[in-house]
Write a protein that holds these residues in place. Structure first.
Motif, PDB file in Angstrom:
ATOM      1  N   GLU A  62      16.813 -20.120  16.180  1.00  0.00           N
ATOM      2  CA  GLU A  62      17.668 -19.550  15.148  1.00  0.00           C
ATOM      3  C   GLU A  62      18.998 -19.887  15.328  1.00  0.00           C
ATOM      4  OE1 GLU A  62      17.177 -16.625  12.833  1.00  0.00           O
ATOM      5  OE2 GLU A  62      15.510 -18.094  13.162  1.00  0.00           O
ATOM      6  N   MET A  63      19.513 -20.430  16.707  1.00  0.00           N
ATOM      7  CA  MET A  63      20.960 -20.836  17.052  1.00  0.00           C
ATOM      8  C   MET A  63      20.906 -22.191  15.840  1.00  0.00           C
ATOM      9  SD  MET A  63      23.047 -22.059  20.261  1.00  0.00           S
ATOM     10  CE  MET A  63      21.627 -23.079  21.172  1.00  0.00           C
ATOM     11  N   ALA A  64      20.098 -23.149  15.809  1.00  0.00           N
ATOM     12  CA  ALA A  64      20.111 -24.207  14.885  1.00  0.00           C
ATOM     13  C   ALA A  64      20.128 -23.628  13.575  1.00  0.00           C
ATOM     14  CB  ALA A  64      18.924 -25.084  15.183  1.00  0.00           C
ATOM     15  N   THR A  65      19.436 -22.824  13.099  1.00  0.00           N
ATOM     16  CA  THR A  65      19.368 -22.366  11.908  1.00  0.00           C
ATOM     17  C   THR A  65      20.674 -21.762  11.414  1.00  0.00           C
ATOM     18  OG1 THR A  65      17.212 -21.557  12.075  1.00  0.00           O
ATOM     19  CG2 THR A  65      18.370 -20.552  10.193  1.00  0.00           C
ATOM     20  N   TYR A  66      21.376 -20.765  12.502  1.00  0.00           N
ATOM     21  CA  TYR A  66      22.753 -20.409  12.187  1.00  0.00           C
ATOM     22  C   TYR A  66      23.754 -21.754  12.144  1.00  0.00           C
ATOM     23  CZ  TYR A  66      20.217 -16.123  13.455  1.00  0.00           C
ATOM     24  OH  TYR A  66      19.258 -15.112  13.660  1.00  0.00           O
ATOM     25  N   GLY A  67      23.523 -22.437  12.895  1.00  0.00           N
ATOM     26  CA  GLY A  67      24.563 -23.777  12.936  1.00  0.00           C
ATOM     27  C   GLY A  67      24.107 -24.545  11.572  1.00  0.00           C
ATOM     28  N   MET A  68      23.023 -24.576  11.158  1.00  0.00           N
ATOM     29  CA  MET A  68      22.775 -25.335   9.712  1.00  0.00           C
ATOM     30  C   MET A  68      23.483 -24.380   8.748  1.00  0.00           C
ATOM     31  SD  MET A  68      20.936 -27.472   7.851  1.00  0.00           S
ATOM     32  CE  MET A  68      19.618 -28.016   8.696  1.00  0.00           C
ATOM     33  N   LYS A  69      23.588 -23.186   8.955  1.00  0.00           N
ATOM     34  CA  LYS A  69      24.181 -22.253   7.764  1.00  0.00           C
ATOM     35  C   LYS A  69      25.963 -22.335   7.702  1.00  0.00           C
ATOM     36  CE  LYS A  69      21.343 -17.954   7.936  1.00  0.00           C
ATOM     37  NZ  LYS A  69      21.304 -16.680   7.698  1.00  0.00           N
ATOM     38  N   GLY A  70      26.364 -22.774   8.902  1.00  0.00           N
ATOM     39  CA  GLY A  70      27.777 -22.990   9.177  1.00  0.00           C
ATOM     40  C   GLY A  70      27.996 -24.373   8.519  1.00  0.00           C
ATOM     41  N   ALA A  71      27.165 -25.375   8.830  1.00  0.00           N
ATOM     42  CA  ALA A  71      27.447 -26.821   8.389  1.00  0.00           C
ATOM     43  C   ALA A  71      27.306 -27.146   6.776  1.00  0.00           C
ATOM     44  CB  ALA A  71      26.546 -27.639   8.995  1.00  0.00           C
ATOM     45  N   ALA A  72      26.281 -26.020   6.371  1.00  0.00           N
ATOM     46  CA  ALA A  72      26.237 -26.086   4.907  1.00  0.00           C
ATOM     47  C   ALA A  72      27.564 -25.421   3.995  1.00  0.00           C
ATOM     48  CB  ALA A  72      24.887 -25.394   4.436  1.00  0.00           C
ATOM     49  N   ALA A  73      27.963 -24.246   4.844  1.00  0.00           N
ATOM     50  CA  ALA A  73      29.160 -23.889   4.131  1.00  0.00           C
ATOM     51  C   ALA A  73      30.320 -24.814   4.202  1.00  0.00           C
ATOM     52  CB  ALA A  73      29.578 -22.552   4.925  1.00  0.00           C
ATOM     53  N   TYR A  74      30.613 -25.525   5.281  1.00  0.00           N
ATOM     54  CA  TYR A  74      31.679 -26.456   5.156  1.00  0.00           C
ATOM     55  C   TYR A  74      31.245 -27.519   4.224  1.00  0.00           C
ATOM     56  CZ  TYR A  74      33.682 -24.468   9.585  1.00  0.00           C
ATOM     57  OH  TYR A  74      33.953 -23.809  10.580  1.00  0.00           O
ATOM     58  N   PHE A  75      30.132 -28.044   4.133  1.00  0.00           N
ATOM     59  CA  PHE A  75      29.702 -29.210   3.380  1.00  0.00           C
ATOM     60  C   PHE A  75      30.022 -28.644   1.931  1.00  0.00           C
ATOM     61  CE2 PHE A  75      26.485 -32.539   1.689  1.00  0.00           C
ATOM     62  CZ  PHE A  75      27.679 -33.597   1.477  1.00  0.00           C
ATOM     63  N   SER A  76      29.911 -27.442   1.406  1.00  0.00           N
ATOM     64  CA  SER A  76      29.862 -26.695   0.183  1.00  0.00           C
ATOM     65  C   SER A  76      31.229 -26.817  -0.193  1.00  0.00           C
ATOM     66  CB  SER A  76      29.156 -25.547   0.364  1.00  0.00           C
ATOM     67  OG  SER A  76      29.289 -24.803  -1.268  1.00  0.00           O
ATOM     68  N   HIS A  77      32.408 -26.157   0.593  1.00  0.00           N
ATOM     69  CA  HIS A  77      33.557 -26.619   0.462  1.00  0.00           C
ATOM     70  C   HIS A  77      34.099 -27.965   0.152  1.00  0.00           C
ATOM     71  CE1 HIS A  77      34.670 -22.365   1.429  1.00  0.00           C
ATOM     72  NE2 HIS A  77      34.380 -22.592   2.743  1.00  0.00           N
ATOM     73  N   ALA A  78      33.509 -29.077   0.808  1.00  0.00           N
ATOM     74  CA  ALA A  78      33.827 -30.362   0.446  1.00  0.00           C
ATOM     75  C   ALA A  78      33.422 -30.835  -0.527  1.00  0.00           C
ATOM     76  CB  ALA A  78      33.443 -31.121   1.681  1.00  0.00           C
ATOM     77  N   GLU A  79      32.223 -30.449  -1.234  1.00  0.00           N
ATOM     78  CA  GLU A  79      31.686 -30.849  -2.423  1.00  0.00           C
ATOM     79  C   GLU A  79      32.257 -30.238  -3.384  1.00  0.00           C
ATOM     80  OE1 GLU A  79      28.053 -33.252  -2.498  1.00  0.00           O
ATOM     81  OE2 GLU A  79      30.219 -33.725  -1.674  1.00  0.00           O
ATOM     82  N   HIS A  80      32.761 -29.047  -3.370  1.00  0.00           N
ATOM     83  CA  HIS A  80      33.400 -28.330  -4.375  1.00  0.00           C
ATOM     84  C   HIS A  80      34.822 -28.841  -4.775  1.00  0.00           C
ATOM     85  CE1 HIS A  80      36.129 -24.922  -5.901  1.00  0.00           C
ATOM     86  NE2 HIS A  80      35.090 -24.877  -6.854  1.00  0.00           N
ATOM     87  N   LEU A  81      35.471 -29.553  -3.823  1.00  0.00           N
ATOM     88  CA  LEU A  81      36.834 -29.976  -3.995  1.00  0.00           C
ATOM     89  C   LEU A  81      36.734 -31.214  -4.744  1.00  0.00           C
ATOM     90  CD1 LEU A  81      38.314 -29.961  -0.221  1.00  0.00           C
ATOM     91  CD2 LEU A  81      39.224 -28.820  -2.463  1.00  0.00           C
ATOM     92  N   ALA A  82      35.456 -32.029  -4.993  1.00  0.00           N
ATOM     93  CA  ALA A  82      35.362 -33.243  -5.872  1.00  0.00           C
ATOM     94  C   ALA A  82      36.508 -34.200  -5.900  1.00  0.00           C
ATOM     95  CB  ALA A  82      35.074 -32.810  -7.146  1.00  0.00           C
ATOM     96  N   ALA A  83      36.770 -34.509  -4.449  1.00  0.00           N
ATOM     97  CA  ALA A  83      38.033 -35.174  -4.110  1.00  0.00           C
ATOM     98  C   ALA A  83      37.739 -37.023  -4.465  1.00  0.00           C
ATOM     99  CB  ALA A  83      38.512 -35.191  -2.813  1.00  0.00           C
ATOM    100  N   GLY A  84      36.268 -37.029  -4.769  1.00  0.00           N
ATOM    101  CA  GLY A  84      36.049 -38.450  -5.071  1.00  0.00           C
ATOM    102  C   GLY A  84      35.826 -39.510  -4.002  1.00  0.00           C
ATOM    103  N   ASP A  85      35.535 -40.607  -4.168  1.00  0.00           N
ATOM    104  CA  ASP A  85      35.357 -41.811  -3.012  1.00  0.00           C
ATOM    105  C   ASP A  85      36.632 -42.045  -2.135  1.00  0.00           C
ATOM    106  OD1 ASP A  85      32.916 -42.037  -4.313  1.00  0.00           O
ATOM    107  OD2 ASP A  85      33.277 -43.794  -5.405  1.00  0.00           O
ATOM    108  N   ALA A  86      37.878 -41.689  -2.568  1.00  0.00           N
ATOM    109  CA  ALA A  86      38.678 -41.646  -1.625  1.00  0.00           C
ATOM    110  C   ALA A  86      38.649 -40.934  -0.471  1.00  0.00           C
ATOM    111  CB  ALA A  86      40.139 -41.645  -2.321  1.00  0.00           C
ATOM    112  N   ALA A  87      38.073 -39.829  -0.716  1.00  0.00           N
ATOM    113  CA  ALA A  87      37.663 -38.787   0.486  1.00  0.00           C
ATOM    114  C   ALA A  87      36.265 -39.267   1.304  1.00  0.00           C
ATOM    115  CB  ALA A  87      37.256 -37.405   0.074  1.00  0.00           C
ATOM    116  N   TYR A  88      35.328 -39.329   0.483  1.00  0.00           N
ATOM    117  CA  TYR A  88      33.960 -39.797   1.112  1.00  0.00           C
ATOM    118  C   TYR A  88      33.169 -40.328   0.185  1.00  0.00           C
ATOM    119  CZ  TYR A  88      32.456 -34.992   0.279  1.00  0.00           C
ATOM    120  OH  TYR A  88      32.129 -33.728  -0.476  1.00  0.00           O
ATOM    121  N   THR A  89      32.383 -41.429   0.481  1.00  0.00           N
ATOM    122  CA  THR A  89      31.262 -42.201  -0.440  1.00  0.00           C
ATOM    123  C   THR A  89      29.976 -41.261  -0.601  1.00  0.00           C
ATOM    124  OG1 THR A  89      30.435 -43.525   1.245  1.00  0.00           O
ATOM    125  CG2 THR A  89      32.378 -44.096   0.522  1.00  0.00           C
TER     126      THR A  89
END
Length: 647
Positions: free
Chosen positions: A222-249
């Motif tokens: 469950e600790m890993a599952t909750y960590g997965m939730k947190g990482a998914a939230a952060y990645f969702s923020h990053a993907e929503h920004l759509a900053a392009g390849d200058a941010a990450y490839t």
């Protein structure tokens, strides 16, 4: 001291006290010995004994007490312990401390099981995964929605469950040799709401825990599952920004999804059946937790790059807490800077001022956001105070992410959600069209000092808050910091912050900050900063003693600063005079903690309470390996003395 005896059912509160003693570092070496198969107990009566009764009986629940009633249809009783404020330190079983109902908890549990099945199928399919973009998008958005205080809207989960079931069917049809689905996943998703609620029971903690039959292992999974939730939230923020390849490839993106789905595939299997070898299974689970920490480190780096690419590098900034006055206003809370920018664009020239709340404070330090002259200040403190603060803010309110508390009738007609956030019968912004929110703000009274003073409840607050001490800002004066360390002027660096909450015991972090010596500086981040930044902590040379590094995801900046300072001092990070006192509340904090453990940082104190999902045996192992310990809520001066001695 004798070895730790097998615990009684953890539904009893005494287990929470046992955990606190262990986490406070009072355990002996015998208590911290390696977990053996004999120590890996089966699930206590809290799970296994209750499971048959839960499956056979449904409960009629009271109406929700917020602005809009949630459904009251029957469903098996809940068990949820994913956040720090879980009831009695053991688990919410009738209604969540966050106010979510058992029905909603069941839908969220079922959503996560479907998401883990999608991870299984995507991992098995590899790069040629059918409908890859849809799978990725749904996995991120619906996982984010299951975080504490994000989405309370039953209908939104029903819609995402239908989409998940359809994608699972498509991927299974495309790969007949795919792994078997985890138990608890319905053969077909029920079409009516009442049946859907009942179908969620096998996906819940009670049923899954009973299938695993080992409480130590299940807690770590469950600790890993909750960590997965947190990482998914952060990645969702990053993907929503759509900053392009200058941010990450695209390669960076693929690497994150591949690892996320690999770990998700493991979680689907590990939470399905009893382990053949309990000790080996527990070691694997702990290893995957550390792998999740490594994944989250990469995700936070990508989010940091997206923020800097889109808005510029944060710079030290003074932010007023006084209203400009005379104009209608919108208050923006949460974390999503991309949503804030969209709103600022749509309010240009409309005669509306925009204020930040909670973890949106660091937005003022980004140069491109600072160019909007109607982003004028900050109102209020952390998310836990919103019931009072939102009541006294006279304008319209926008929630961009967690943490949402169920709105009251005092302001439920002028608050909107967006992105992953939701609440029944509360306005939701779709397709980046903020006109309903803006028009509402224009119809409301202007924001002036009387509203601001009422929200303060008579408490003195600084009229200016300092933020923006990100990695670039701190490293620009690294020579001064290094010189101060070498000269003995700077002897200690405290990291005090994280996710805040509503308990009075969180005053520990305020008291600790006040007691830190004058030859130290404090790095803070997350909404935990509001336990510290209401006071002037003075200066150390040219540096403020309190440096606000940003949002909770800006833990990445703290890691970079520590690494660079160690390089400049020709030592390892472990040799730095670093002391950690981390407040945690929800699943993003779990992800950050796993990142710190992945980096092998030692002697981290977390609190105010220890995670309910960890048993005393697992707590002991983490204490032994990492020095992870709980805060001493009543004796912060004792904790400080130990920190100053290097413990």
């Amino acid at each position: 001291t004798p070895p730790l005896k097998p615990a009684r059912p953890r539904v009893q509160q005494d287990i929470s006290r046992t955990q606190r003693r262990l986490f406070a570092g009072h355990a002996t070496a015998a208590m911290l010995s390696k977990i053996t198969s004999a120590a890996c107990r089966g699930l206590s009566g809290r799970l296994s004994a209750r499971a048959p009764a839960m499956a056979a009986a449904a409960l009629r629940l009271p109406m929700h007490t917020g602005a809009a009633p949630l459904t009251t249809q029957s469903t098996p009783q809940m068990l949820c312990y994913q956040c720090e404020q879980t009831s009695a330190g053991t688990g919410c079983t009738s209604v969540g401390v966050c106010s979510k109902t058992p029905q909603l908890a069941g839908l969220q549990d079922l959503q996560m099981l479907y998401n883990l099945r999608l991870a299984q199928l995507a991992h098995a399919a590899g790069p040629g995964c059918p409908r890859q973009a849809e799978v990725r998008d749904l996995f991120l958005s619906s996982t984010f929605a299951t975080l504490t205080n994000v989405n309370f809207d039953d209908s939104r989960f029903e819609a995402s469950l239908k989409k998940a079931a359809e994608l699972v069917s498509a991927l299974e049809a495309a790969n007949p040799s795919a792994p078997k689905p985890p138990p608890g996943l319905p053969a077909s998703l029920p079409g009516d709401r009442s049946s859907l609620f009942r179908a969620a029971a096998p996906a819940g903690l009670i049923a899954r825990g009973a299938r695993v039959g080992n409480e130590d292992l299940f807690g770590v999974v469950e600790m890993a599952t909750y960590g997965m939730k947190g990482a998914a939230a952060y990645f969702s923020h990053a993907e929503h920004l759509a900053a392009g390849d200058a941010a990450y490839t695209d390669a960076d993106r693929d690497e994150v999804y591949d690892e996320m789905f690999r770990i998700g595939s493991y979680l689907a299997e590990a939470g399905s059946s009893p382990p053949a070898d309990a000790g080996e299974a527990l070691n694997r689970a702990l290893t995957e937790c550390l792998a999740l920490g490594g994944l989250n480190l990469k995700v936070m780096k990508m989010l940091d790059a997206a923020h800097v690419t889109k808005f510029g590098s944060p710079r030290p900034t003074d932010v007023t807490t006084e209203p400009r006055g005379g104009r209608p206003a919108i208050l923006v809370s949460g974390h999503d800077l991309g949503i804030l920018q969209s709103l600022l664009e749509q309010t240009k020239g409309r005669g509306v001022d925009v204020y930040t709340h909670g973890e949106m404070l660091p937005a003022h330090s980004y140069p491109k956001l600072g160019e909007y002259d109607h982003l004028v200040g900050h109102f209020g403190t952390h998310w836990g105070n919103q019931l009072f603060e939102f009541r006294h803010f006279p304008g319209a309110i926008l929630m961009t992410s967690n943490c949402l508390r169920p709105p009251t009738r005092k302001y439920n007609d002028r608050i909107w959600t967006c992105g992953p956030v939701g609440f029944n019968n509360i306005g939701h912004i779709a397709n980046d069209d903020y006109s309903p929110l803006i028009n509402k703000a224009l119809s409301l009274p202007v924001f002036d000092s009387s509203s601001n003073n009422a929200a303060l409840r008579g408490e003195p607050r600084l009229t200016t808050l300092k933020t923006g001490f990100g990695r670039d800002a701190v490293l620009s004066v690294a020579d001064k910091v290094v010189g101060a360390i070498k000269a003995g002027q700077l002897k200690h660096v405290f990291v005090i912050g994280g996710c805040d909450g509503t308990e009075t015991s969180r005053s520990y972090f305020t008291d600790l900050a006040r007691a830190t010596p004058a030859d130290s500086i404090m790095l803070t981040l997350g909404c935990g900063k509001f336990r510290l930044n209401g006071e002037d902590h003075g200066m150390l040379g040219d540096l403020p003693r309190l440096l606000d590094m940003g949002q909770c995801n800006d833990a990445y900046s703290a890691v970079v600063v520590a690494t660079k300072l160690a390089e400049a001092l020709d030592c390892s990070v472990h040799d730095l005079p670093l002391h950690f006192a981390i407040s945690w509340f929800e699943q993003k904090a779990v992800a950050v903690l796993l990142t710190l453990l992945h980096l092998e940082l030692k002697n981290i104190r977390i609190g105010p309470a220890v995670p309910a999902f960890l048993t005393p045996s697992v707590v002991g192992v983490l204490n032994q390996k990492f020095g992870l310990m709980g805060v001493d809520q009543e004796q912060e001066d004792d904790d400080l003395a130990k920190m100053l001695q290097g413990h």
